[in-house]
Design an enzyme around this catalytic site. Structure first.
Site, PDB file in Angstrom:
ATOM      1  N   ASP A  31      52.298  53.439  42.377  1.00 30.54           N
ATOM      2  CA  ASP A  31      53.663  53.922  42.141  1.00 30.54           C
ATOM      3  C   ASP A  31      54.013  53.688  40.679  1.00 30.54           C
ATOM      4  O   ASP A  31      54.034  52.544  40.230  1.00 30.54           O
ATOM      5  CB  ASP A  31      54.656  53.129  43.003  1.00 30.54           C
ATOM      6  CG  ASP A  31      54.558  53.461  44.477  1.00 30.54           C
ATOM      7  OD1 ASP A  31      54.805  54.624  44.838  1.00 30.54           O
ATOM      8  OD2 ASP A  31      54.242  52.552  45.268  1.00 30.54           O
ATOM      9  N   ASP A 166      56.053  58.022  53.058  1.00 31.25           N
ATOM     10  CA  ASP A 166      56.000  56.876  52.143  1.00 31.25           C
ATOM     11  C   ASP A 166      57.308  56.088  52.179  1.00 31.25           C
ATOM     12  O   ASP A 166      58.372  56.645  51.930  1.00 31.25           O
ATOM     13  CB  ASP A 166      55.761  57.396  50.716  1.00 31.25           C
ATOM     14  CG  ASP A 166      55.656  56.284  49.673  1.00 31.25           C
ATOM     15  OD1 ASP A 166      55.635  55.101  50.045  1.00 31.25           O
ATOM     16  OD2 ASP A 166      55.589  56.626  48.481  1.00 31.25           O
TER      17      ASP A 166
HETATM   18  C1  DX5 Z   1      58.961  53.603  46.896  1.00 32.08           C
HETATM   19  C2  DX5 Z   1      57.474  53.756  46.761  1.00 32.08           C
HETATM   20  C3  DX5 Z   1      56.687  53.353  47.953  1.00 32.08           C
HETATM   21  C4  DX5 Z   1      56.868  51.927  48.341  1.00 32.08           C
HETATM   22  C5  DX5 Z   1      56.147  51.608  49.616  1.00 32.08           C
HETATM   23  O1  DX5 Z   1      59.532  53.992  45.704  1.00 32.08           O
HETATM   24  O2  DX5 Z   1      57.162  55.081  46.466  1.00 32.08           O
HETATM   25  O3  DX5 Z   1      55.314  53.675  47.747  1.00 32.08           O
HETATM   26  O4  DX5 Z   1      56.466  51.041  47.356  1.00 32.08           O
HETATM   27  O5  DX5 Z   1      56.360  50.271  49.882  1.00 32.08           O
HETATM   28  P1  DX5 Z   1      57.013  49.729  51.221  1.00 32.08           P
HETATM   29  O6  DX5 Z   1      55.991  49.932  52.293  1.00 32.08           O
HETATM   30  O7  DX5 Z   1      57.224  48.294  50.900  1.00 32.08           O
HETATM   31  O8  DX5 Z   1      58.265  50.483  51.477  1.00 32.08           O
HETATM   32 ZN    ZN Z   2      55.028  55.681  46.599  1.00 30.41          ZN
END
Ligand code: DX5
Ligand code: ZN
Length: 203
Positions: A31, A166
């Site tokens: 990310d 996601d």
């Molecule tokens: C949010 C991101 C996700 C997130 C996923 O901005 O795009 O990829 O980090 O993490 P969790 O599973 O902790 O929501």
């Molecule tokens: Zn993400």
């Protein structure tokens, strides 16, 4: 169903990347944020070398304005797919062609407050759609169940597209989802004591 594991907001990113790479995860989800499209910025500070020698392919999620300008950052990585937010893209055709040249798949992310109707023109030109289960910008947020109907709606419009979800995915929220091709999960995995068991519980 494939599992991409995110390390955003893990307190020991280097260790988490190693653990994801040694696990049964299908992809490492990177990310990146620019402090413009979303509040946080990690694109200037993240050490891309941490991903240079991983064995798993990298699934990149760009939460940045003008994603094309960052593509050269990834030249030494084993990139499987790059997912962008379409309103950040200045020239979609250039982006599409650049990724095609490099044999990288192109995905579009859809935020919880965005309607799929606005994306219909792009669906034939992309490889995947990433339905956001949270607002982009940070890890460890609560899953928003109202996004669920979008999954079936996209499947009905284009049955060939790869569909991912996601944000906010854990062993409970995964049960709410209809069949998808991949999910991205971060905090549920890196806060667990056994990555493989946690990933297994999502598959
Ligand atoms: C949010 C991101 C996700 C997130 C996923 O901005 O795009 O990829 O980090 O993490 P969790 O599973 O902790 O929501
Ligand atoms: Zn993400």
């Amino acid at each position: 169903m494939k599992v991409a594991v995110s390390f955003l907001d893990s307190i020991d990113i280097e260790k988490t990347i190693k653990e994801i790479d040694n696990s049964i995860a299908d992809y490492i989800h990177l990310d990146l944020m620019d402090g413009e499209y979303v509040k946080k910025n990690n694109i200037n500070s993240f050490n891309i070398n941490l991903l240079k020698n991983t064995t798993k392919p990298i699934d990149i999620h760009l939460m940045v304005n003008n994603p094309i300008k960052y593509l050269s950052l990834f030249k030494d990585l084993n990139v499987y797919r790059i997912t962008v937010h379409i309103n950040t893209v200045n020239d979609f055709t250039i982006l599409k062609n650049k990724l095609k040249e490099q044999n990288i798949k192109l995905g579009i992310a859809i935020n919880p407050n965005e309607e799929i109707n606005n994306y219909l023109n792009y669906l034939n030109d992309i490889d995947s759609v990433l339905i956001m289960g949270v607002y982009p910008g940070k890890g460890n947020q609560k899953f928003i169940p109202e996004i669920i109907p979008k999954i079936n709606a996209i499947r009905a419009i284009n049955s060939h597209l790869v569909i991912g979800v996601d944000g906010g995915i854990n062993k409970d929220t995964i049960k709410l989802l209809p069949k998808v091709d991949y999910i991205v999960s971060g905090s549920y995995i890196y806060h667990s004591s056994n990555y493989n068991l946690a990933i297994e519980s999502l598959k």
